[in-house]
Write a protein that holds these residues in place. Structure first.
Motif, PDB file in Angstrom:
ATOM      1  N   LEU A   1      44.426  36.377  38.189  1.00 32.89           N
ATOM      2  CA  LEU A   1      44.826  37.097  36.990  1.00 32.89           C
ATOM      3  C   LEU A   1      46.208  36.595  36.732  1.00 32.89           C
ATOM      4  CD1 LEU A   1      44.827  40.094  35.640  1.00 32.89           C
ATOM      5  CD2 LEU A   1      46.104  40.904  37.802  1.00 32.89           C
ATOM      6  N   LEU A   2      47.090  36.317  37.537  1.00 35.67           N
ATOM      7  CA  LEU A   2      48.442  35.780  36.925  1.00 35.67           C
ATOM      8  C   LEU A   2      48.386  34.449  36.170  1.00 35.67           C
ATOM      9  CD1 LEU A   2      50.595  36.586  40.156  1.00 35.67           C
ATOM     10  CD2 LEU A   2      50.713  37.960  37.802  1.00 35.67           C
ATOM     11  N   ALA A   3      47.448  33.773  36.667  1.00 37.18           N
ATOM     12  CA  ALA A   3      47.199  32.324  35.753  1.00 37.18           C
ATOM     13  C   ALA A   3      46.782  32.746  34.392  1.00 37.18           C
ATOM     14  CB  ALA A   3      46.155  31.655  36.618  1.00 37.18           C
ATOM     15  N   GLY A   4      45.984  33.662  34.125  1.00 33.36           N
ATOM     16  CA  GLY A   4      45.576  34.268  32.734  1.00 33.36           C
ATOM     17  C   GLY A   4      46.621  34.700  32.124  1.00 33.36           C
ATOM     18  N   HIS A   5      47.730  35.407  32.730  1.00 38.92           N
ATOM     19  CA  HIS A   5      48.982  35.928  32.045  1.00 38.92           C
ATOM     20  C   HIS A   5      49.605  34.757  31.760  1.00 38.92           C
ATOM     21  CE1 HIS A   5      48.295  39.961  32.426  1.00 38.92           C
ATOM     22  NE2 HIS A   5      48.154  40.096  33.792  1.00 38.92           N
TER      23      HIS A   5
END
Length: 92
Positions: free
Chosen positions: A75-79
């Motif tokens: 999820l953080l990588a997507g952000h």
């Protein structure tokens, strides 16, 4: 009186959210990258400890923890990806 207070606080939260920046600063992205690294490391440690554990319930909990850490890292990588794409497109 309580409804008025709740309505006022809801309006304040909505105003604060509308003022939030649409992109992340470089420092924010660097922090998120560090957080991804920490989450990945935690997932690896959970997976490593599964093999040394005899209790199937504990193994199951460790597996769930690892999956949660991985999901949060993704999820953080997507952000980060979205933020860096916005940064690079705004520089052109």
């Amino acid at each position: 009186m309580q409804n008025q207070t709740q309505t006022t606080s809801s309006m304040n939260m909505a105003n604060a959210q509308s003022l939030a920046p649409g992109t992340l600063a470089v420092k924010d992205v660097q922090y998120l990258q560090d957080e991804i690294s920490w989450l990945t490391n935690a997932a690896k440690k959970c997976m490593h400890n599964i093999s040394s554990c005899q209790d199937t319930e504990v193994q199951s909990l460790l597996r769930q923890m690892a999956q949660t850490h991985i999901r949060h890292a993704q999820l953080l990588a997507g952000h980060c990806t979205n933020a860096t794409q916005k940064m690079s497109s705004s520089q052109h």
